[in-house]
Write an enzyme that holds these catalytic residues in place. Sequence first.
Site, PDB file in Angstrom:
ATOM      1  N   TYR A  98       0.844  -1.202   0.000  1.00 40.09           N
ATOM      2  CA  TYR A  98       0.000   0.000   0.000  1.00 40.09           C
ATOM      3  C   TYR A  98       0.878   1.250   0.000  1.00 40.09           C
ATOM      4  CZ  TYR A  98      -3.695  -3.311   1.024  1.00 40.09           C
ATOM      5  OH  TYR A  98      -4.565  -4.364   0.956  1.00 40.09           O
ATOM      6  N   ASN A 121     -12.093  -1.000  -5.224  1.00 42.55           N
ATOM      7  CA  ASN A 121     -11.818  -1.238  -6.642  1.00 42.55           C
ATOM      8  C   ASN A 121     -12.993  -2.010  -7.239  1.00 42.55           C
ATOM      9  OD1 ASN A 121     -10.826  -1.969  -9.166  1.00 42.55           O
ATOM     10  ND2 ASN A 121      -9.465  -3.538  -8.329  1.00 42.55           N
ATOM     11  N   CYS A 129      -6.057  -5.409  -7.851  1.00 37.36           N
ATOM     12  CA  CYS A 129      -5.908  -5.063  -6.436  1.00 37.36           C
ATOM     13  C   CYS A 129      -5.392  -6.249  -5.621  1.00 37.36           C
ATOM     14  CB  CYS A 129      -7.216  -4.519  -5.872  1.00 37.36           C
ATOM     15  SG  CYS A 129      -8.642  -5.579  -6.118  1.00 37.36           S
ATOM     16  N   HIS A 130      -5.532  -7.464  -6.155  1.00 39.35           N
ATOM     17  CA  HIS A 130      -5.016  -8.639  -5.448  1.00 39.35           C
ATOM     18  C   HIS A 130      -3.492  -8.628  -5.360  1.00 39.35           C
ATOM     19  CE1 HIS A 130      -5.092  -9.792  -9.722  1.00 39.35           C
ATOM     20  NE2 HIS A 130      -4.066 -10.581  -9.440  1.00 39.35           N
ATOM     21  N   GLU A 156      -0.682 -16.518 -10.720  1.00 40.89           N
ATOM     22  CA  GLU A 156       0.272 -15.659 -11.422  1.00 40.89           C
ATOM     23  C   GLU A 156       1.733 -16.057 -11.160  1.00 40.89           C
ATOM     24  OE1 GLU A 156      -0.584 -11.501 -10.852  1.00 40.89           O
ATOM     25  OE2 GLU A 156      -2.653 -11.742 -11.517  1.00 40.89           O
TER      26      GLU A 156
END
Length: 158
Positions: A98, A121, A129-130, A156
């Site tokens: 953040y 979001n 946002c993950h 990912e």
Amino acid sequence: MLHRAILPSPLGDLTLVADDFALVAILWPDDRPGRVPLGASADTPDHRVLAAAAAQLADYFAGSRTAFDLPLAPRGTAFQRDVWRALDEIPYGETRTYADIARTIGRPTATRAVGAANGRNPISIVTPCHRVIGRSGALTGFAGGLAAKQHLLALEQR
């Protein structure tokens, strides 16, 4: 009038929402009411934007897509939109904190406000946002739940 379609996914049924021209929201199965304020919508699964979003998300979940090419129209304040644009810059498979996002948007002391904007979001997954984690490296709040966040990050990392 907004258009919506349900997309079955490995994380449950996602609700895709679009206006006539762009994707407006991706909502989670147990999304908190009011997290993403939207007007009335109608089931329109064959809407061109929703069909494109569904196809691209299916490719993403299959591991064959690392970036999205969709028209987006997230609804939020100027600050929220700044945060969401910064999220779009986080590369696939990487994470940021953040505080990193706060520095990116030129508001280094706005870490909590960045967290709040991240939580609102409206276009989860596509606007990633993950990929935002706590300073300690811990997974923190996520509209889809921490298990979904972990699933997306693991996807990912493959």
